[in-house]
Design an enzyme around this catalytic site. Structure first.
Site: not given
Ligand code: DX5
Ligand code: ZN
Length: 230
Positions: A70, A37, A39, A141, A177, A41, A72, A12
């Site tokens: 992903h 990956h 993310d 998650m 994740d 947000m 969010m 990620s």
């Molecule tokens: C959290 C993200 C993850 C995050 C995972 O909201 O969706 O992808 O980056 O990070 P680690 O591996 O550090 O838990």
């Molecule tokens: Zn993620």
């Protein structure tokens, strides 16, 4: 992209250097990452903000393999085309992001992208029942979404097992994740996961000018997961 259940490590970039995404991506791919990956947000669905489709489009040329986006964000539907045009291979939306997740999954597939469904820790596996034929990936998650570096939530293992049984022989990936590292990777692999997202556990100890630790970290997670399958 042919379907298989072999273990795939998806770093990620939430844990990468945000001023250097291109080089960070090239470094983790050179060090053995299978997927990248990404993310997204919005500061509304989750209490953190990262970036949007323009950044996804800018980093796409640096990704040789699979771009796994992903989302969010809430609402989702009005942004699907922009993320698809950015070149995402997988677009994953949260079941909790709105009242019409089936429509969202259909809209993702209509762009030609693969459709993913993410479930927060509080959402039971059964919520995905009736959606399995309309998706290509379920993201479990194992932390509350929003931040990297959180602790793995062990209660999610049972959910992974339930989803694995629900999926049967359909070509649907189970992605994990949050909190994946060499100690939790075997647990999720044994429960039925095939895509392991890892942020902090991949990027720790390294940098673009010193990327060998990325490779060591990726190999350690993969070896731990694969050992659980033997
Ligand atoms: C959290 C993200 C993850 C995050 C995972 O909201 O969706 O992808 O980056 O990070 P680690 O591996 O550090 O838990
Ligand atoms: Zn993620």
């Amino acid at each position: 992209m042919s379907f298989n259940r072999s273990i795939k490590i998806a770093p990620s970039i939430l844990s990468a250097d945000f001023a250097n995404f291109g080089q960070e991506i090239q470094a983790v791919e050179a060090q053995g990452a299978d997927w990248v990956h990404v993310d997204v947000m919005d500061g509304h669905f989750v209490p953190n903000i990262t970036f949007g489709p323009a950044t996804c489009k800018a980093i796409r040329p640096h990704i040789k393999g699979v771009m796994d986006v992903h989302l969010m964000i809430s609402p989702v539907d009005q942004y699907i085309d922009a993320f698809a045009e950015s070149g995402a291979d997988f677009i994953t939306a949260h079941l909790e992001a709105g009242p019409h997740i089936h429509r969202t999954l259909q809209a993702i597939r209509a762009t030609g992208a693969k459709a993913g469904l993410a479930l927060n820790p509080g959402t039971p596996a059964e919520a995905a029942k009736g959606l399995i034929d309309d998706l290509d990936l379920i993201c479990v998650m194992t932390v509350n979404p929003g931040f990297g570096g959180q602790k793995f939530i062990h209660s999610q293992l049972e959910k992974i097992r339930t989803l694995r049984a629900m999926i049967g022989d359909r070509p649907v990936h189970i992605e994990i994740d949050g909190g994946v590292d060499p100690t939790t990777a075997p647990l999720v692999a044994e429960a039925g996961a095939d895509v392991l997202v890892a942020g902090s556990a991949v990027f720790k100890g390294g940098s673009v000018s010193n990327s060998n630790p990325y490779g060591e970290n990726i190999r350690a997670i993969r070896a731990a997961a694969e050992a659980a399958l033997r």
